[in-house]
Write a protein that holds these residues in place. Sequence first.
Motif, PDB file in Angstrom:
ATOM      1  N   UNK A 146      -4.744   2.559  15.171  1.00 12.60           N
ATOM      2  CA  UNK A 146      -5.069   1.334  14.453  1.00 12.60           C
ATOM      3  C   UNK A 146      -4.872   1.597  12.973  1.00 12.60           C
ATOM      4  N   UNK A 147      -4.201   0.668  12.308  1.00 16.99           N
ATOM      5  CA  UNK A 147      -3.867   0.841  10.896  1.00 16.99           C
ATOM      6  C   UNK A 147      -4.650  -0.161  10.059  1.00 16.99           C
ATOM      7  N   UNK A 148      -5.133   0.292   8.935  1.00 15.73           N
ATOM      8  CA  UNK A 148      -5.723  -0.598   7.939  1.00 15.73           C
ATOM      9  C   UNK A 148      -5.111  -0.249   6.589  1.00 15.73           C
ATOM     10  N   UNK A 149      -5.514  -0.945   5.538  1.00 14.55           N
ATOM     11  CA  UNK A 149      -5.042  -0.544   4.209  1.00 14.55           C
ATOM     12  C   UNK A 149      -6.176  -0.631   3.207  1.00 14.55           C
ATOM     13  N   UNK A 150      -5.925  -0.067   2.034  1.00 16.64           N
ATOM     14  CA  UNK A 150      -7.000   0.050   1.045  1.00 16.64           C
ATOM     15  C   UNK A 150      -7.059  -1.133   0.088  1.00 16.64           C
TER      16      UNK A 150
END
Length: 341
Positions: A146-150
Amino acid sequence: MPLFARKSSKNASDHSDISQESKRSSMSNPTLHNNNSNHSNNNNTHNNNNDLDKKPPLIFHCQLAHGSPTGLITGFASVRELYKKIAECFDMSEDDILFCTLNSHKVDMTRLLGGQIGLDDFIFAHRKGRPKEIEIVKTQDALGLTITDNGAGYAFIKRIKEDSIIDRIEHIAVGDHIEKLNGINMVGKRHYEVARMLKDIATGETFTLRLVEPIRSGFQGIGPRSQSRASSSGGGGNAGRNYGSGKETLRFKANGNAQIEPKFDEATTAGVEAINNLLESFMGINDTELASQIWDLGDNKSNSMDFAEAIDNSDLESFGFTDDFIIELWGAITDARRKSK
């Protein structure tokens, strides 16, 4: 068809309380200040949001996650501005900050700073550490991450599904920033763009990821002071306050403003969590800010058609949500409303 299968966290996170060692470290080091916070940047913040005009200004305590003196951060209205203020405070480049966690120095994705900060939260900034390049064979359709970003241009791994392709590669870990994919720079891309590019790699192909891991702390425990905050901030009203226990948050808005709001009620919390689970299942991303924005668009709607129209008329239209996915989102919103009654 979902980009990735439903994910689960690879490593359980430790939510341990503030250690005595950190208290001694914080008391022995001078407090850092953001020197420019009372001038031009505050003026920009005042223009964006009347809530932030009120005196005294909001001041947040911050440390580098691997260890540092405590800094005082103020005068920001977005995540990008926050990172800039932290970089100024600790005399480093804002590009060195991978992400921030709240009230824990650990790479704990349950404490990840997203679209809001509690007014009593303590910020820990995680800096870039060692880069690594890994060649991976895509032996099945779902990679299991699972990818998220800042919120400031860096996509990173938030969860790794147990026994997945990625889980079987010991050098890949939660918190790793995805810097390049097959030599293509991923910096500046949103999490859903990176997830889509990984999904588009055909099963059986070999691809290369360049990752950057956060600097890991050498301490068993480090954290903010719980008893000496009043003396460091120059006021007596904060004595004895526990970090993360407040009832108000500074919430970053999609239009670039920030507003002080009450913490989410039960229905909103349940709805945002359900929407985030759908984003993870269907798109392989995790983004509380995006989930909150979707909840806001549907909160005052009475049917799925009005909800779909609200999404089409917002900046979320670029995501290209399918009709079926919008129905799923609407179901999550109505379920959360029903359970709260």
